[in-house]
Scaffold this motif. Structure first.
Motif, PDB file in Angstrom:
ATOM      1  N   ALA A 145     -40.278   0.724 -31.273  1.00 45.10           N
ATOM      2  CA  ALA A 145     -39.800   1.331 -30.975  1.00 45.10           C
ATOM      3  C   ALA A 145     -41.130   2.121 -29.783  1.00 45.10           C
ATOM      4  O   ALA A 145     -40.401   2.529 -29.263  1.00 45.10           O
ATOM      5  N   GLY A 146     -42.010   2.718 -30.497  1.00 44.36           N
ATOM      6  CA  GLY A 146     -42.878   3.929 -29.386  1.00 44.36           C
ATOM      7  C   GLY A 146     -43.333   3.016 -28.755  1.00 44.36           C
ATOM      8  O   GLY A 146     -43.184   2.918 -27.456  1.00 44.36           O
TER       9      GLY A 146
ATOM     10  N   GLY B   3     -43.394   1.819 -22.388  1.00 39.77           N
ATOM     11  CA  GLY B   3     -43.259   1.071 -21.213  1.00 39.77           C
ATOM     12  C   GLY B   3     -42.291   1.141 -20.376  1.00 39.77           C
ATOM     13  O   GLY B   3     -41.972   0.900 -19.398  1.00 39.77           O
ATOM     14  N   ARG B   4     -41.419   1.982 -21.043  1.00 37.70           N
ATOM     15  CA  ARG B   4     -40.128   2.588 -19.824  1.00 37.70           C
ATOM     16  C   ARG B   4     -40.443   3.688 -19.394  1.00 37.70           C
ATOM     17  O   ARG B   4     -39.246   4.806 -18.812  1.00 37.70           O
ATOM     18  N   MET B   5     -40.735   4.751 -20.301  1.00 39.05           N
ATOM     19  CA  MET B   5     -41.187   6.169 -19.739  1.00 39.05           C
ATOM     20  C   MET B   5     -41.630   6.142 -18.553  1.00 39.05           C
ATOM     21  O   MET B   5     -42.841   5.335 -18.039  1.00 39.05           O
TER      22      MET B   5
ATOM     23  N   ARG C  62     -47.746  -2.020 -18.881  1.00 42.38           N
ATOM     24  CA  ARG C  62     -47.119  -0.909 -19.958  1.00 42.38           C
ATOM     25  C   ARG C  62     -46.132  -1.655 -20.596  1.00 42.38           C
ATOM     26  O   ARG C  62     -46.514  -1.953 -21.635  1.00 42.38           O
ATOM     27  N   ARG C  63     -45.569  -2.857 -19.845  1.00 44.40           N
ATOM     28  CA  ARG C  63     -43.711  -3.463 -20.223  1.00 44.40           C
ATOM     29  C   ARG C  63     -44.659  -4.590 -20.932  1.00 44.40           C
ATOM     30  O   ARG C  63     -44.342  -4.723 -22.257  1.00 44.40           O
ATOM     31  N   ILE C  64     -45.325  -5.783 -20.288  1.00 48.04           N
ATOM     32  CA  ILE C  64     -45.656  -6.760 -20.312  1.00 48.04           C
ATOM     33  C   ILE C  64     -46.976  -6.128 -22.258  1.00 48.04           C
ATOM     34  O   ILE C  64     -46.475  -7.107 -22.893  1.00 48.04           O
ATOM     35  N   PHE C  65     -47.877  -5.146 -22.216  1.00 46.07           N
ATOM     36  CA  PHE C  65     -48.093  -4.916 -23.537  1.00 46.07           C
ATOM     37  C   PHE C  65     -47.410  -3.914 -24.207  1.00 46.07           C
ATOM     38  O   PHE C  65     -47.639  -4.321 -25.836  1.00 46.07           O
TER      39      PHE C  65
ATOM     40  N   SER D 213     -50.709   1.710 -24.032  1.00 47.97           N
ATOM     41  CA  SER D 213     -51.721   2.547 -23.043  1.00 47.97           C
ATOM     42  C   SER D 213     -53.100   2.114 -23.322  1.00 47.97           C
ATOM     43  O   SER D 213     -53.837   2.251 -22.385  1.00 47.97           O
ATOM     44  N   LEU D 214     -53.613   1.810 -24.333  1.00 49.90           N
ATOM     45  CA  LEU D 214     -55.266   1.898 -24.401  1.00 49.90           C
ATOM     46  C   LEU D 214     -55.215   0.276 -23.384  1.00 49.90           C
ATOM     47  O   LEU D 214     -56.666  -0.213 -22.960  1.00 49.90           O
TER      48      LEU D 214
END
Length: 456
Positions: free
Chosen positions: A317-318, A323-325, A143-146, A379-380
């Motif tokens: 921002a989204g 990526g961090r939640m 999620r963080r790299i995407f 997320s996708l």
């Protein structure tokens, strides 16, 4: 006495020693792909005047798009059969060679050839980089790299056109093409050490149906090129080209996407569909907003463009937030929330066609839509890798990006046709196009629960 259990070591970050260079190189390449796709639009009018090539103007955009469609399919097949290394290096070579050819072109025809080569390289690279993420990064970092990839697309949307304009005005349009290889080659070399961490796979033959898939990709690519060319026309020729292109896409595109795509089958088919619906909704609204605010509300082009900038910043921002939640309990949560935000945001923007609605309401709406895209896109991408077997990551990453590109191109063409109908666009045409965009996002929100496959 029970021995104390040592705590598990913390998961590596994106900039852990073994991933640092790969992260920097991958994000840099994504940024360069985005910059070129955006900056060329700013430079191309000057290019066409300089090379006396307005007759080939539409092909200068449609040609590379068609080549990238074909390359995405080939890259997916190649990555699954041989791993991402060959597609990565071939993509970088084609991308750089195409830029050099375009930047040194003596005629518009040669420039178009360079653009086609560049587009082919872009398609190979974009899929290979997704597969590299799936094979080189631990799952908890996906999620963080995407999110970083999403930001790498957003930043060029803020500065790319302005930088290209400055280069064209104060240097020469050729540097819009020739400066990029100086960054692309070192970025590619940064990825090289990290590729060693990817286990080499046994070379396998292309899967059954690969040749047919390439044929359908050619058909989809030609249809996509006709969409771009048709958008440059007026009158009957525009209608005919657009109709033929849309018909071609309706025939070819479903054969390049997962089985069950058209009926939103659970799991991967829905994931691919949601990406396409979101892309079509956002881009379809994005091209209407500056025109609507300028003509209906009297904003200057700069002020109307700043509204789009707000959406781009909210997108970034989204992406950062998702990526961090903590990972949501349900796979459907982020897609559903993201698409709901896009729906509400576009609907809010549409309200500004009324003179009594404050412009600030539209700005806020577009920020909500941008935030939704930031939550949704990474997320996708993560879901696509989660739902892919190791030997299918290439094909499925290819399908994800194909759906994105083809949906957006189709809606852009149809939106342009609606706005071009009649003597001038008005409130009715703006509301119609924004209603379609919001409807696509709403459809995606309603389908979002289907990203979760049925239990075996």
């Amino acid at each position: 006495m029970t021995a104390a259990v040592a705590p598990a070591p913390p998961a590596p970050g994106l900039f852990a020693p073994r991933l640092r260079a790969m992260t920097v190189g991958s994000v840099a390449l994504i940024s360069l792909l985005a910059f070129e796709s955006l900056a060329v639009g700013t430079a191309m009018p000057t290019v066409a005047r300089s090379l006396d090539g307005f007759a080939l103007y539409g092909l200068a955009f449609g040609g590379p798009f068609a080549a990238s469609v074909l390359a995405m399919v080939l890259s997916g097949i190649w990555c699954d059969a041989r791993g991402p290394r060959p597609s990565m290096w071939q993509g970088l070579v084609w991308f750089v060679v195409g830029l050099v050819v375009a930047g040194t072109a003596p005629t518009m025809a040669v420039l178009v050839v360079g653009r086609v080569v560049q587009g082919f390289g872009s398609g190979l690279l974009s899929v290979a980089l997704y597969v590299i993420v799936g094979q080189a990064y631990p799952e908890e970092l996906h999620r963080r790299i995407f999110a970083a990839f999403a930001a790498a697309w957003v930043v060029p949307s803020l500065v790319g056109p302005a930088v290209a304009g400055l280069v064209v005005e104060h240097l020469d349009w050729r540097w819009v093409f020739l400066a990029v290889p100086a960054v692309a080659v070192p970025a590619g070399l940064l990825i090289r050490p990290g590729l060693r961490s990817i286990a080499r796979i046994a070379v396998t033959a292309p899967p059954a149906g690969a040749v047919a898939r390439v044929g359908w990709a050619c058909g989809a690519g030609v249809s996509a090129a006709l969409l771009h060319i048709g958008g440059q026309q007026r009158g009957a020729s525009a209608v005919v080209l657009t109709a033929v292109a849309v018909a071609g896409l309706l025939v070819c595109a479903p054969r390049l996407l997962p089985a069950g795509f058209l009926r939103a089958a659970r799991g991967l088919p829905t994931v691919i569909g949601l990406r396409g619906l979101a892309s079509a909704a956002f881009v379809g609204a994005e091209v209407v907003i500056p025109l609507m605010l300028s003509r209906e509300r009297g904003l200057s082009p700069t002020a109307a463009g700043l509204v789009l900038t707000v959406g781009a910043l909210a997108w970034s921002a989204g992406s950062w937030v998702q990526g961090r939640m903590p990972a949501p309990a349900s796979r459907a949560t982020l897609p559903r929330v993201g698409l709901a935000c896009i729906t509400v945001g576009i609907g809010t923007v549409a309200s500004t066609v009324a003179p009594g609605t404050p412009i600030a309401v539209g700005v806020l709406g577009w920020a909500v839509a941008g935030t939704g895209m930031g939550l949704l896109y990474p997320s996708l991408s993560v879901l696509t890798l989660e739902l892919s077997a190791p030997g299918e990551q290439g094909r499925n990453s290819s399908s994800l990006q194909l759906g994105d590109s083809l949906f957006a191109a189709t809606v852009l063409a149809l939106t342009g046709a609606v706005l071009a109908a009649g003597s001038a666009p008005g409130a009715g045409s703006y509301l119609a196009t924004l209603a379609v965009a919001a409807g696509l996002a709403l459809l995606g929100a309603l389908l979002a629960t289907r990203v979760t496959p049925r239990p075996a």
